[in-house]
Write a protein that holds these residues in place. Structure first.
Motif, PDB file in Angstrom:
ATOM      1  N   LEU A  29      -2.518   5.151  -1.643  1.00 25.83           N
ATOM      2  CA  LEU A  29      -1.373   6.055  -1.748  1.00 25.83           C
ATOM      3  C   LEU A  29      -0.134   5.389  -2.340  1.00 25.83           C
ATOM      4  N   ALA A  30      -0.022   4.076  -2.219  1.00 22.92           N
ATOM      5  CA  ALA A  30       1.200   3.396  -2.648  1.00 22.92           C
ATOM      6  C   ALA A  30       1.427   3.482  -4.150  1.00 22.92           C
ATOM      7  N   ARG A  31       0.426   3.905  -4.915  1.00 25.56           N
ATOM      8  CA  ARG A  31       0.599   4.045  -6.364  1.00 25.56           C
ATOM      9  C   ARG A  31       1.664   5.067  -6.701  1.00 25.56           C
ATOM     10  N   PHE A  32       1.969   5.972  -5.752  1.00 24.69           N
ATOM     11  CA  PHE A  32       2.971   7.002  -5.996  1.00 24.69           C
ATOM     12  C   PHE A  32       4.368   6.571  -5.558  1.00 24.69           C
ATOM     13  N   GLY A  33       4.491   5.404  -4.910  1.00 26.60           N
ATOM     14  CA  GLY A  33       5.780   4.954  -4.402  1.00 26.60           C
ATOM     15  C   GLY A  33       6.608   4.253  -5.457  1.00 26.60           C
ATOM     16  N   ARG A  34       7.924   4.377  -5.346  1.00 23.20           N
ATOM     17  CA  ARG A  34       8.831   3.727  -6.279  1.00 23.20           C
ATOM     18  C   ARG A  34       9.797   2.763  -5.586  1.00 23.20           C
ATOM     19  N   ALA A  35       9.855   2.779  -4.263  1.00 24.79           N
ATOM     20  CA  ALA A  35      10.708   1.848  -3.533  1.00 24.79           C
ATOM     21  C   ALA A  35      10.128   0.437  -3.613  1.00 24.79           C
ATOM     22  N   ASP A  36      10.967  -0.551  -3.347  1.00 25.46           N
ATOM     23  CA  ASP A  36      10.513  -1.937  -3.421  1.00 25.46           C
ATOM     24  C   ASP A  36       9.298  -2.178  -2.534  1.00 25.46           C
ATOM     25  N   ASN A  37       9.368  -1.704  -1.279  1.00 26.42           N
ATOM     26  CA  ASN A  37       8.270  -1.997  -0.352  1.00 26.42           C
ATOM     27  C   ASN A  37       7.005  -1.190  -0.667  1.00 26.42           C
ATOM     28  N   THR A  38       7.147   0.013  -1.174  1.00 24.81           N
ATOM     29  CA  THR A  38       5.939   0.780  -1.502  1.00 24.81           C
ATOM     30  C   THR A  38       5.228   0.183  -2.713  1.00 24.81           C
ATOM     31  N   ARG A  39       5.987  -0.327  -3.675  1.00 28.26           N
ATOM     32  CA  ARG A  39       5.347  -1.008  -4.806  1.00 28.26           C
ATOM     33  C   ARG A  39       4.600  -2.252  -4.340  1.00 28.26           C
ATOM     34  N   GLN A  40       5.159  -2.926  -3.344  1.00 30.87           N
ATOM     35  CA  GLN A  40       4.497  -4.123  -2.815  1.00 30.87           C
ATOM     36  C   GLN A  40       3.189  -3.785  -2.102  1.00 30.87           C
ATOM     37  N   MET A  41       3.046  -2.544  -1.644  1.00 28.03           N
ATOM     38  CA  MET A  41       1.852  -2.151  -0.898  1.00 28.03           C
ATOM     39  C   MET A  41       0.788  -1.485  -1.761  1.00 28.03           C
ATOM     40  N   ARG A  42       0.900  -1.593  -3.073  1.00 28.36           N
ATOM     41  CA  ARG A  42      -0.130  -1.034  -3.931  1.00 28.36           C
ATOM     42  C   ARG A  42      -1.441  -1.788  -3.737  1.00 28.36           C
ATOM     43  N   LEU A  43      -2.525  -1.063  -3.792  1.00 23.54           N
ATOM     44  CA  LEU A  43      -3.845  -1.611  -3.475  1.00 23.54           C
ATOM     45  C   LEU A  43      -4.142  -2.832  -4.345  1.00 23.54           C
ATOM     46  N   HIS A  44      -4.359  -3.974  -3.665  1.00 20.49           N
ATOM     47  CA  HIS A  44      -4.650  -5.249  -4.328  1.00 20.49           C
ATOM     48  C   HIS A  44      -3.578  -5.606  -5.358  1.00 20.49           C
ATOM     49  N   GLY A  45      -2.348  -5.237  -5.060  1.00 20.57           N
ATOM     50  CA  GLY A  45      -1.242  -5.478  -5.970  1.00 20.57           C
ATOM     51  C   GLY A  45      -0.814  -6.927  -6.021  1.00 20.57           C
ATOM     52  N   PRO A  46       0.067  -7.274  -6.974  1.00 22.48           N
ATOM     53  CA  PRO A  46       0.461  -8.676  -7.166  1.00 22.48           C
ATOM     54  C   PRO A  46       1.198  -9.279  -5.979  1.00 22.48           C
ATOM     55  N   TRP A  47       2.045  -8.493  -5.299  1.00 26.46           N
ATOM     56  CA  TRP A  47       2.760  -9.064  -4.155  1.00 26.46           C
ATOM     57  C   TRP A  47       1.786  -9.444  -3.047  1.00 26.46           C
ATOM     58  N   LEU A  48       0.820  -8.581  -2.755  1.00 27.04           N
ATOM     59  CA  LEU A  48      -0.163  -8.863  -1.715  1.00 27.04           C
ATOM     60  C   LEU A  48      -1.066 -10.030  -2.109  1.00 27.04           C
ATOM     61  N   GLN A  49      -1.415 -10.127  -3.368  1.00 24.03           N
ATOM     62  CA  GLN A  49      -2.225 -11.249  -3.819  1.00 24.03           C
ATOM     63  C   GLN A  49      -1.460 -12.556  -3.678  1.00 24.03           C
ATOM     64  N   GLY A  50      -0.164 -12.515  -4.014  1.00 24.34           N
ATOM     65  CA  GLY A  50       0.660 -13.709  -3.848  1.00 24.34           C
ATOM     66  C   GLY A  50       0.800 -14.106  -2.396  1.00 24.34           C
ATOM     67  N   LEU A  51       0.925 -13.114  -1.518  1.00 24.24           N
ATOM     68  CA  LEU A  51       1.010 -13.404  -0.086  1.00 24.24           C
ATOM     69  C   LEU A  51      -0.275 -14.061   0.400  1.00 24.24           C
ATOM     70  N   ALA A  52      -1.419 -13.526   0.010  1.00 25.11           N
ATOM     71  CA  ALA A  52      -2.708 -14.066   0.446  1.00 25.11           C
ATOM     72  C   ALA A  52      -2.916 -15.487  -0.054  1.00 25.11           C
ATOM     73  N   GLU A  53      -2.381 -15.798  -1.245  1.00 22.73           N
ATOM     74  CA  GLU A  53      -2.554 -17.147  -1.797  1.00 22.73           C
ATOM     75  C   GLU A  53      -1.815 -18.201  -0.986  1.00 22.73           C
ATOM     76  N   THR A  54      -0.817 -17.799  -0.211  1.00 18.16           N
ATOM     77  CA  THR A  54      -0.078 -18.753   0.621  1.00 18.16           C
ATOM     78  C   THR A  54      -0.706 -18.916   2.000  1.00 18.16           C
ATOM     79  N   GLU A  55      -1.753 -18.157   2.278  1.00 16.40           N
ATOM     80  CA  GLU A  55      -2.387 -18.171   3.605  1.00 16.40           C
ATOM     81  C   GLU A  55      -3.756 -18.832   3.532  1.00 16.40           C
ATOM     82  N   LYS A  56      -4.183 -19.338   4.677  1.00 16.23           N
ATOM     83  CA  LYS A  56      -5.529 -19.870   4.785  1.00 16.23           C
ATOM     84  C   LYS A  56      -6.380 -18.860   5.549  1.00 16.23           C
ATOM     85  N   PRO A  57      -7.547 -18.508   5.006  1.00 14.05           N
ATOM     86  CA  PRO A  57      -8.393 -17.517   5.688  1.00 14.05           C
ATOM     87  C   PRO A  57      -8.671 -17.867   7.144  1.00 14.05           C
ATOM     88  N   ALA A  58      -8.721 -19.155   7.463  1.00 15.15           N
ATOM     89  CA  ALA A  58      -8.969 -19.549   8.858  1.00 15.15           C
ATOM     90  C   ALA A  58      -7.855 -19.066   9.782  1.00 15.15           C
TER      91      ALA A  58
END
Length: 327
Positions: A224-253
């Motif tokens: 659903l986040a594809r329809f959002g235009r606010a800063d946080n809704t853009r960040q929540m786009r499915l497999h979007g760049p912000w979420l990918q960047g967040l995951a890269e700073t984390e360890k799966p463990a």
């Protein structure tokens, strides 16, 4: 503008529209038209929720749980309509501070809870939870994240302040419970303090919390986040760049410290795998819509188990009245 002010303004505008509509059609001797129009005006979110449910079911392809039946979807939709009226029409606009944070004299040595709400919400989302936690004598703090359209990482300082308050009051790291976007705020907060702890974000989670419980959180974003235009809704786009960047700073463990509740009828966070983390304790609660998830007995029972509340506490099998009229 805060979420509460916006929802108050919308609520008052809706009341005015209802009065004008009924006045006009009753004056013309058309009570049936007045009634039908009133239903549409009073429940403007119902067709929106129905569309979300249809999209959710259509997007459900190659998921870890079967697609929900139409009967389950219809039941979840109806419950969410009621939740929308209770939460966004009454509790959040008018009862934001009805349940203050709780720090009893015996708070030292007791595990506190930090409650983090999601997008376009405030701390009143947790009012039923706070009543039950207070009845059990357990300390808690519920944050309000503002402004509601800000980038997710901007809320990290507010969460840090809440966690510090819990640590000071109890002498223990708190259990952090988050709904929807609130779970991403928690992860952004862990990233912001990762450099201060051995092991990065995973070390911060182990040192500063007694674990994290997320409820319908879009860990991988949402369709659903594809329809959002606010800063946080853009960040929540499915497999979007912000979420990918967040995951890269984390360890799966580090995800082993997370318990993630998700549902096959979540009308906001879908597909269902978006609410799961690899290596986390992922728990499926079938037939629950997005806000409805907060009232499910299994979710609150897990919080009580993690807090190790005494048998004198509230019954674990009682559903929280999120769809009721009470604040």
């Amino acid at each position: 503008m805060t979420a509460a002010r916006l929802q108050r303004a919308l609520g008052l505008a809706l009341v005015a529209a209802l009065l004008l509509w009924n006045g006009a059609w009753l004056h013309r001797g058309q009570p049936l038209v007045a009634l039908l129009g009133s239903l549409l005006l009073a429940l403007p979110h119902a067709p929106v929720l129905a569309l979300e449910m249809l999209l959710m079911r259509r997007v459900h392809v190659h998921q870890p749980v079967p697609r929900a039946s139409w009967a389950a979807v219809a039941k979840a939709w109806w419950h969410e309509v009621g939740c929308g009226v209770a939460v966004f029409g009454w509790r959040q606009p008018w009862r934001t501070h009805a349940e203050p944070d709780h720090w009893p004299p015996e708070a030292q040595g007791r595990r506190a809870v930090v409650l983090v709400h999601g997008f376009m919400c405030n701390r009143a989302m947790w009012n039923p939870w706070m009543r039950r936690l207070r009845a059990a004598g357990h300390p808690f703090v519920a944050v309000t994240l503002s402004p509601p359209w800000a980038a997710i990482e901007r809320h990290a300082p507010a969460l840090e302040a809440a966690v510090r308050r819990a640590e000071q009051a109890t002498g223990q790291a708190p259990l952090v419970v988050a709904h929807s976007m609130g779970g991403l705020v928690v992860r952004a907060w862990l990233r912001s303090i990762a450099a201060l702890h051995v092991g990065g974000a995973a070390g911060a989670l182990a040192k500063r919390t007694a674990g994290v419980i997320t409820i319908g959180t879009p860990h991988h974003g949402t369709w659903l986040a594809r329809f959002g235009r606010a800063d946080n809704t853009r960040q929540m786009r499915l497999h979007g760049p912000w979420l990918q960047g967040l995951a890269e700073t984390e360890k799966p463990a580090g995800y082993a410290g997370f318990t993630c509740f998700y549902s096959d009828c979540d009308n906001v966070v879908f597909p269902v795998s978006a609410a799961m983390l690899p290596g986390a304790d992922n728990r499926h609660v079938p037939g629950q819509a997005h806000v409805q998830l907060l009232g499910h007995p299994a979710v609150f029972a897990e919080v009580l188990r993690r807090l190790d509340l005494s048998p004198a506490g509230p019954p674990q099998g009682t559903e929280l009245p999120l769809g009721g009229a009470r604040a």
